[in-house]
Enzyme design. Structure first.
Site, mmCIF file in Angstrom:
data_model
loop_
_atom_site.group_PDB
_atom_site.id
_atom_site.type_symbol
_atom_site.label_atom_id
_atom_site.label_comp_id
_atom_site.label_asym_id
_atom_site.label_seq_id
_atom_site.Cartn_x
_atom_site.Cartn_y
_atom_site.Cartn_z
ATOM 1 N N HIS A 23 27.611 11.086 -20.409
ATOM 2 C CA HIS A 23 27.127 10.959 -21.789
ATOM 3 C C HIS A 23 27.877 11.922 -22.710
ATOM 4 C CE1 HIS A 23 23.870 10.470 -24.873
ATOM 5 N NE2 HIS A 23 24.255 11.705 -25.187
ATOM 6 N N GLU A 24 27.960 13.178 -22.296
ATOM 7 C CA GLU A 24 28.629 14.176 -23.129
ATOM 8 C C GLU A 24 30.134 13.912 -23.224
ATOM 9 O OE1 GLU A 24 27.065 16.191 -24.954
ATOM 10 O OE2 GLU A 24 25.084 15.855 -24.075
ATOM 11 N N HIS A 34 30.810 11.720 -26.167
ATOM 12 C CA HIS A 34 30.888 12.463 -27.434
ATOM 13 C C HIS A 34 32.236 13.182 -27.541
ATOM 14 C CE1 HIS A 34 26.777 11.665 -28.448
ATOM 15 N NE2 HIS A 34 26.253 12.387 -27.465
#
Length: 443
Positions: free
Chosen positions: A19-20, A23
């Site tokens: 997920h990170e 980003h």
């Protein structure tokens, strides 16, 4: 316990890192300076700074991770440095950076499901047990031995596939067309009317309540324990039990229940052995278990469930993976909506204890089950982060939509109120999740 914690850490930690990374990757594409990408939280144990000035760190608490971007340029910073600040980006780039995390979780689920589809999995065939009288399945005319071929015109590959499609309908209720092949081979189409189900955890399986259960073949003696009642009665490994006390034994679970309830009582078992039908008289030995008397035969019973290998080519694997990810995400959103409306039990909200428990269970079952579970949690994480709640990615996206409509960012006072409200909602949800977790654990 250690195995469960390890399975949980690997599952949740890898999903948060992925997920990170979403980003991080989109932020770099948009020219935003990333100050730190940390594996874990807390005190930094190891670090390395790359040529872009990003610190890659391993922190003391190895569960998840985070990306820290430069929000605002320091006073007097050169124009090039100021242009790399997150808050200096146009709203479209900020939306892309925030959206990337949840999207990467959904893409990961697609990749995992694609891999499972390509590798192939062994799954039970969608052959039905006799539905109980009065259930929706019985009213629709479904019968023992019917094999599900399609649901609403979509081909069904296995029991797993059929169960998922029917649960999707059952979550809200409705009519569904089920094409089945009878044991004779004749194909029939049945209309199944399913009432909505509140999906309360700990209750009866919602599909079983509707009369839809996987058929269980006749029980087989897998092994005979030395000195047990089964050995004394003459039972042998490979015996297929076809009747107990004159009643057909079509379900291993039901036979086990009957034996447990027959402590000290003589039973007559009809078994198929080398093509011949043999009658065996046996008396289950009475034993105390948890203060209750149950019967034991001293044999291990099993059943040979017909199975099918489900696998697809690359194109179809990818297509089915994307469809399954979308269907699961949409199902999750519908369930959340029904919870808000009071149509579905709030006991369905699960927290870290339940997630860890299922991570351990699926890891023990095998790599296929564990990967499928990671894909499911990845979808849940993506959907959760897209909810328009301040403190989550969806809350930031909501602020950016307000900015587009207003032509300027929301006032700081609005943002402050939203942050406090979002924090309150998240704390309440976490409290509910932990309450449900420990309720399941102790009951």
């Amino acid at each position: 316990m250690l195995f469960t914690l390890l399975a949980f850490a690997i599952a949740l930690g890898s999903l948060i890192i992925f997920h990170e990374f979403g980003h991080y990757w989109v932020a770099r594409l948009c020219g935003v300076r990333v100050l730190r990408f940390s594996l874990g939280f807390g005190r930094v144990v190891l670090r390395r700074i790359d040529k872009h000035g990003t610190e890659w760190a391993i922190s003391a608490l190895p569960l998840g991770g985070y990306v820290k971007m430069q929000d605002d340029a320091p006073p007097g910073a050169p124009a090039a440095e100021a242009a790399g600040a997150f808050n200096a980006q146009p709203v479209g780039k900020r939306i892309a950076i925030v959206l990337a995390g949840p999207v990467f979780n959904l893409l990961l689920a697609v990749l995992l499901y694609t891999g499972l589809n390509l590798a192939g999995t062994e799954e039970p065939q969608a052959i039905l047990a006799q539905p109980a009288a009065g259930t929706p399945a019985a009213q629709a005319g479904l019968a023992q031995g019917d094999r599900i071929l399609s649901i609403d015109g979509q081909e069904v590959a296995s029991w797993t596939d059929a169960r998922w499609r029917l649960l999707d309908v059952l979550s809200t209720g409705g009519r569904v067309r089920v094409e089945v092949a009878a044991p004779s081979g004749a194909a029939h189409e049945r209309e199944l009317v399913l009432p909505p189900n509140d999906m309360a955890p700990g209750g009866e399986d919602p599909l079983a309540a509707a009369g839809i259960r996987l058929a269980q073949p006749r029980p087989v003696v897998r092994s005979v324990i030395e000195g047990g009642e089964g050995q004394a009665a003459g039972l042998r490994q490979g015996d297929r039990i076809v009747a107990a006390d004159g009643q057909p034994a079509t379900d291993t679970g039901e036979l086990v229940r009957l034996i447990r309830e027959s402590a000290g009582r003589h039973m007559s078992l009809s078994v198929q052995r080398e093509g011949a039908l043999v009658t065996v008289g046996v008396t289950p030995r009475a034993e105390k278990v948890d203060g209750r008397e149950i019967g034991r035969l001293g044999v291990q019973l099993g059943a040979d469930i017909p199975r099918v290998t489900v696998s697809y080519g690359l194109g179809e694997s990818l297509q089915r993976a994307a469809a399954r990810t979308w269907d699961t995400a949409w199902f999750s959103l519908r369930m959340m909506g029904r919870m808000v409306l009071g149509e579905v039990s709030w006991r369905n909200v699960s927290g870290p204890v339940t997630i860890a428990d299922y991570a351990g269970q699926t890891a023990r079952i095998g790599i296929v089950a564990y990967i499928a579970y990671i894909a499911l949690i990845s979808i849940s994480l993506g959907v959760l982060n897209l909810l328009p709640i301040p403190m989550l990615d969806g809350g930031h996206l909501l602020y950016y939509l307000v900015e587009i409509v207003r032509g300027s960012p929301p006032p700081e006072r609005w943002i402050g109120i939203g942050q406090r409200a979002g924090l309150g909602i998240l704390v309440a949800l976490m409290g509910l999740a932990l309450f449900n977790d420990f309720t399941r654990l102790f009951t």
